[in-house]
Design a protein around this motif. Structure first.
Motif, PDB file in Angstrom:
ATOM      1  N   ILE A 169       0.841  -1.203   0.000  1.00 53.96           N
ATOM      2  CA  ILE A 169       0.000   0.000   0.000  1.00 53.96           C
ATOM      3  C   ILE A 169       0.874   1.252   0.000  1.00 53.96           C
ATOM      4  O   ILE A 169       0.603   2.222  -0.704  1.00 53.96           O
ATOM      5  N   ILE A 170       1.954   1.239   0.794  1.00 54.13           N
ATOM      6  CA  ILE A 170       2.831   2.412   0.857  1.00 54.13           C
ATOM      7  C   ILE A 170       3.512   2.635  -0.480  1.00 54.13           C
ATOM      8  O   ILE A 170       3.688   3.776  -0.928  1.00 54.13           O
TER       9      ILE A 170
ATOM     10  N   GLU B 204      -2.922   8.363  -1.610  1.00 51.56           N
ATOM     11  CA  GLU B 204      -4.307   8.073  -1.243  1.00 51.56           C
ATOM     12  C   GLU B 204      -4.401   7.711   0.233  1.00 51.56           C
ATOM     13  O   GLU B 204      -5.311   8.148   0.939  1.00 51.56           O
ATOM     14  N   LEU B 205      -3.450   6.918   0.716  1.00 58.31           N
ATOM     15  CA  LEU B 205      -3.418   6.561   2.129  1.00 58.31           C
ATOM     16  C   LEU B 205      -3.244   7.795   2.997  1.00 58.31           C
ATOM     17  O   LEU B 205      -3.978   7.988   3.985  1.00 58.31           O
ATOM     18  N   ALA B 206      -2.296   8.651   2.633  1.00 61.57           N
ATOM     19  CA  ALA B 206      -2.048   9.864   3.424  1.00 61.57           C
ATOM     20  C   ALA B 206      -3.275  10.759   3.438  1.00 61.57           C
ATOM     21  O   ALA B 206      -3.634  11.338   4.475  1.00 61.57           O
ATOM     22  N   SER B 207      -3.956  10.871   2.305  1.00 59.95           N
ATOM     23  CA  SER B 207      -5.162  11.700   2.220  1.00 59.95           C
ATOM     24  C   SER B 207      -6.260  11.159   3.129  1.00 59.95           C
ATOM     25  O   SER B 207      -6.935  11.924   3.834  1.00 59.95           O
TER      26      SER B 207
ATOM     27  N   ALA C  20       4.703  11.934   3.920  1.00 61.00           N
ATOM     28  CA  ALA C  20       3.495  12.135   3.103  1.00 61.00           C
ATOM     29  C   ALA C  20       2.376  12.758   3.925  1.00 61.00           C
ATOM     30  O   ALA C  20       1.633  13.616   3.437  1.00 61.00           O
ATOM     31  N   LEU C  21       2.260  12.370   5.178  1.00 59.47           N
ATOM     32  CA  LEU C  21       1.234  12.942   6.051  1.00 59.47           C
ATOM     33  C   LEU C  21       1.530  14.408   6.349  1.00 59.47           C
ATOM     34  O   LEU C  21       0.621  15.246   6.345  1.00 59.47           O
ATOM     35  N   GLU C  22       2.762  14.710   6.626  1.00 59.93           N
ATOM     36  CA  GLU C  22       3.107  16.093   6.956  1.00 59.93           C
ATOM     37  C   GLU C  22       2.928  17.011   5.746  1.00 59.93           C
ATOM     38  O   GLU C  22       2.604  18.187   5.894  1.00 59.93           O
ATOM     39  N   LYS C  23       3.098  16.476   4.552  1.00 56.39           N
ATOM     40  CA  LYS C  23       2.806  17.258   3.347  1.00 56.39           C
ATOM     41  C   LYS C  23       1.316  17.546   3.234  1.00 56.39           C
ATOM     42  O   LYS C  23       0.908  18.480   2.544  1.00 56.39           O
TER      43      LYS C  23
END
Length: 843
Positions: A91-92, A98-101, A165-168
């Protein structure tokens, strides 16, 4: 200050939405928080994030009960107890953004899921590149010191990749790569550096959440003396859940759920207490599937009954957490279901009575409940319930061919934990047909609409039924029901069920909704409505004027065309109307004055926004249908394809984006097979030259088209994006222009997961579109010459490849009618409360 005014306007605009209080309060809270941040830029980011969050939330929540469920999670559960989400390594690699979103969305609404990820594919890739063949025993990776160095490196890389990716996305995230799991060797001689978790320390997790950061964990563990051990991520997620005891344990995988080994379909729900023993005896439940189900059962046995496990794809994460329908496969303990046909069979009649007190009919009166239960001693009945009586149904056999659902009662937990659905499933499998009555203003009416084949509304009561095919039987049910309903002011049809259809009945009787009959949404409205067309010079505008001219309730009051200004509108005979050159300020004025009930934007792509904004700024009673592509990808607009989308949502909309012509035909031709699609469908489309518009070009030059076929926009056509977005699967689309005037033919190759016969495919389409008057299914290959001037779509061909699972479907549609003007009138009818096919003559 500007930000706050804009935000408060958004909050007030949601005041007319279904659940204004919580959402408006949430927006105002966010705006208040934003006001305390340092700098306008951060406040602006927070506002945009809030707005996006609210829109996304509204798109994922479909009923009051679902909102209640979300609010219940949000207000009564500790943040760290909301969900444990296990993310597969693939998934990563494949779905990181998509996961981060999805995780950012959860965080934006105040939730802190605990994320634990694996890294199996990345480890294998590195080992194989170094010439090392991964070794497994009983599905467990043998981890020697060389492999462990790769494992540790991969975990650190993938962990930081997800955190970054989350911090972005504007979300604080904290990498937690150790200190949570203490383990001992699973079997040092056999597996080497593989651990068995003995202790979970959630202190680092709590610290992360208290600091406002999402905790992102690896499944690495340590021995008490500090040796790092490898632990399977699924196992680590289970051990973590035993300590955290979350409401949800989510396993994200590529398949999006457990697949039934015989049907090939995704399993929606597994209720372990009821189904586990029989499920484990199924011949296809073996190897990894059997082990996974067993491990999940062992885990859930250590968690509260309200907890559940979901196996889903990344894109379905929000749907699983915030809608009753969920996504993927949900596994829960549930309860064994009871059936009783005599009172003396109940272990506790008092528990049965206590459940019935929840029925609004009894108004909390134990005396009335006692009287009702006593009456069952003299009735032929069957009761259905779960063991703790969170949901109860009572079916009576009366002087009718169709049994009557006399009571269906569920507690708040029964509704929110889907116990009501379990009881209904047992009832449905036991009774092939049923009828029942629900007050029209019941908050559960939409739930019953979903489960009925048809309904009849009169004076505030709804008669529902399923499994009734005979028209005579339905007529008798309606007559018997009508005798019991007191006479009062006529009621309206409550638009609360997805894909709700109705046919007109006599107004003194009521209205019938029948999914197996003509699938049309109608209302008793006969009020005249005033329509204004902005940009009606083209072929679509001409066809729209012609349809409105034949419509019993619509009247054209303004037609705007710069080129034709001052000329009479030809083809319209209800009144004398001339073309005008309406400017943005004219449109704003007319909207403010309330002079227009329905605006139709028939302008080229990219042109109508100023007019739409002008209407929105002064928003009176006028609704909008836009025929261009400008708002088909805007989540604040409703997409108006009635045969596939929610008719009740269209009926309540103020702004509807009319689908494209190619896109309408393509979606209708592919949608029935979505569950079977295994790859990317390819659409070869050819349109008559009217699709190129009236502005001169080679694509509408008759001489150039003679004995010719013109391909154009070979990739990235707007309709390719539209179809892919709406179906949720990527398609390839290759458009062409032919030498005829109007009509489209679409030849579509669809790869399948498994072989289906031509008959199987046709049956799937006939079932999907049974009762849809504008969709015709035929075994023959439809011809484009037969669709010109017709309002519907014809789908046929169904050629199945002899040696591979692939089917070719052919669809034809008139690009000016069902591809544009007819569909526009359908949407107008739904939005204004008319019969959906008013003004549309079926030939």
């Amino acid at each position: 200050m500007i930000l706050r005014r804009v935000g408060l306007r958004l909050a007030r605009s949601l005041g007319s939405a279904k659940y204004p209080g919580a959402l408006s309060s949430y927006i105002q809270h966010q705006l208040s928080t934003a006001g305390r941040l340092n700098g306008v830029a951060r406040a602006y980011i927070r506002y945009n994030s809030t707005r996006s969050t609210v829109i996304q939330l509204l798109n994922n929540i479909g009923s009051k009960r679902e909102v209640e469920q979300y609010l219940r999670y949000f207000t009564s559960v500790d943040s760290q107890q909301f969900a444990v989400i296990k993310v597969g390594g693939a998934i990563i690699t494949q779905n990181l953004n998509e996961l981060a979103s999805s995780l950012a969305f959860l965080n934006h609404v105040g939730l802190f899921p605990i994320v634990l990820h694996g890294t199996g594919p990345q480890i294998n890739e590195i080992l194989e590149a170094e010439g090392v063949v991964p070794e497994y025993i009983d599905g467990i990776r043998i981890t020697d010191s060389k492999t462990m160095s790769v494992v540790r490196r991969c975990f650190l890389e993938q962990n930081l990749k997800l955190v970054d990716a989350l911090e972005k996305q504007g979300v604080r995230a904290r990498p937690i790569t150790g200190g949570v799991f203490t383990a001992e060797y699973l079997d040092k001689d056999k597996y080497q550096l593989v651990g068995k978790i003995k202790k979970v320390d959630n202190t680092p997790i709590e610290a992360s959440i208290q600091a406002g950061a999402l905790p992102i964990l690896t499944s690495l563990a340590e021995t008490p003396d500090g040796q790092i051990l490898n632990v399977n991520a699924d196992v680590a997620a289970g051990e973590l859940a035993r300590v955290i005891q979350p409401l949800k344990i989510v396993y994200l995988n590529e398949k999006g759920g457990l697949i039934h080994g015989e049907s090939g379909e995704k399993i929606s729900v597994i209720n372990l207490d009821e189904e586990y023993d029989s499920l484990m005896k199924q011949p296809w439940v073996k190897y990894g599937t059997k082990l996974k189900i067993k491990e999940i059962r062992d885990l859930l046995m250590h968690l509260p009954r309200s907890s559940s496990v979901a196996i889903i794809s990344t894109g379905d994460l929000q749907k699983e957490l915030f809608t009753d329908s969920g996504a993927g496969t949900m596994i829960r303990r549930g309860y064994k279901l009871l059936t009783r046909d005599r009172l003396d069979q109940f272990e506790s009649v008092d528990a049965f009575k206590n459940a019935l007190v929840e029925d609004p009919f009894f108004n909390g009166s134990t005396e009335l409940v006692n009287s009702y239960v006593d009456s069952l001693n003299y009735a032929k009945f069957k009761a259905y319930a779960d063991e703790p009586f969170e949901a109860v149904a009572v079916v009576k056999e009366i002087d009718s061919d169709i049994p009557v659902l006399d009571k269906f009662v569920a507690s708040k937990d029964g509704w929110q934990n889907n116990v009501a659905d379990n009881v209904w499933s047992a009832l449905r499998s036991d009774k092939s047909s049923l009828q029942w009555v629900v007050p029209e203003d019941s908050e559960r009416a939409s739930w019953f609409f979903d489960r009925a084949d048809g309904s009849f509304v009169k004076n505030g009561k709804i008669l529902f039924w399923y499994g009734v095919e005979s028209a005579d039987t339905i007529t008798k049910m309606i007559k018997d029901f009508s005798k019991t309903v007191p006479q009062s002011a006529s009621s309206r049809l409550r638009p609360s069920q997805p894909r709700l259809y109705s046919t007109l009945a006599r107004p003194d009787i009521g209205r019938i909704v029948n999914k197996r009959g003509a699938k049309r949404y109608s209302s008793s409205s006969t009020k005249k409505a005033r329509v204004a067309l902005i940009g009606a010079r083209g072929y679509t505008g001409q066809n729209l004027i012609s349809l409105i001219n034949k419509h019993p309730y619509l009247e054209v009051v303004h037609v705007s065309s710069r080129e034709l200004a001052g000329k009479d509108v030809e083809g319209y005979t209800k009144s004398a109307v001339k073309y005008e050159n309406l400017q943005v300020e004219d449109v704003a004025r007319l909207e403010k004055e309330g002079s227009v009930d329905m605006w139709v934007m028939a302008l080229p792509n990219g042109v109508c926004k100023p007019f739409v904004n002008a209407i929105g700024d002064v928003r009176g009673n006028g609704a909008i249908v836009d025929l261009s592509a400008d708002y088909r990808f805007d989540n604040t607009w409703i997409y108006g394809l009635p045969e596939l989308n929610d008719r009740t949502v269209i009926a309540k909309a103020k702004s509807v984006a009319n689908p494209g012509c190619y896109a309408t035909g393509s979606q209708l031709a592919i949608a029935p097979l979505l569950h079977y699609v295994s790859g990317q469908p390819t659409i070869f489309g050819v349109s008559g030259y009217s699709g190129a518009g009236t502005k001169p070009s080679p694509k509408n030059d008759i001489k150039f088209l003679n004995d010719n076929l013109i391909p154009y926009t070979l990739t990235d056509h707007i309709h390719e994006r539209e179809v892919s977005t709406r179906l949720g699967t990527n398609v390839s689309f290759i458009p062409h222009v032919g030498q005829w005037f109007q009509g489209i033919t679409l030849t579509i190759s669809i790869p399948l997961k498994k072989h289906l016969s031509s008959k199987d495919v046709r049956n799937i389409y006939e079932e999907k579109y049974a009762g849809e008057p504008l969709v015709q299914v035929t075994q023959d290959i439809p011809l484009v010459r037969d669709i010109a001037g017709k309002h519907g779509v014809v789908i046929g061909g169904f050629g199945v490849h002899s040696s591979q699972p692939r089917v070719v479907v052919v669809a034809t549609i008139d690009n000016l009618l069902k591809g544009a003007a007819t569909q526009c009138v359908q949407n107008i009818n739904l939005m204004l409360g008319y019969d959906e096919l008013a003004g549309i003559t079926l030939t």
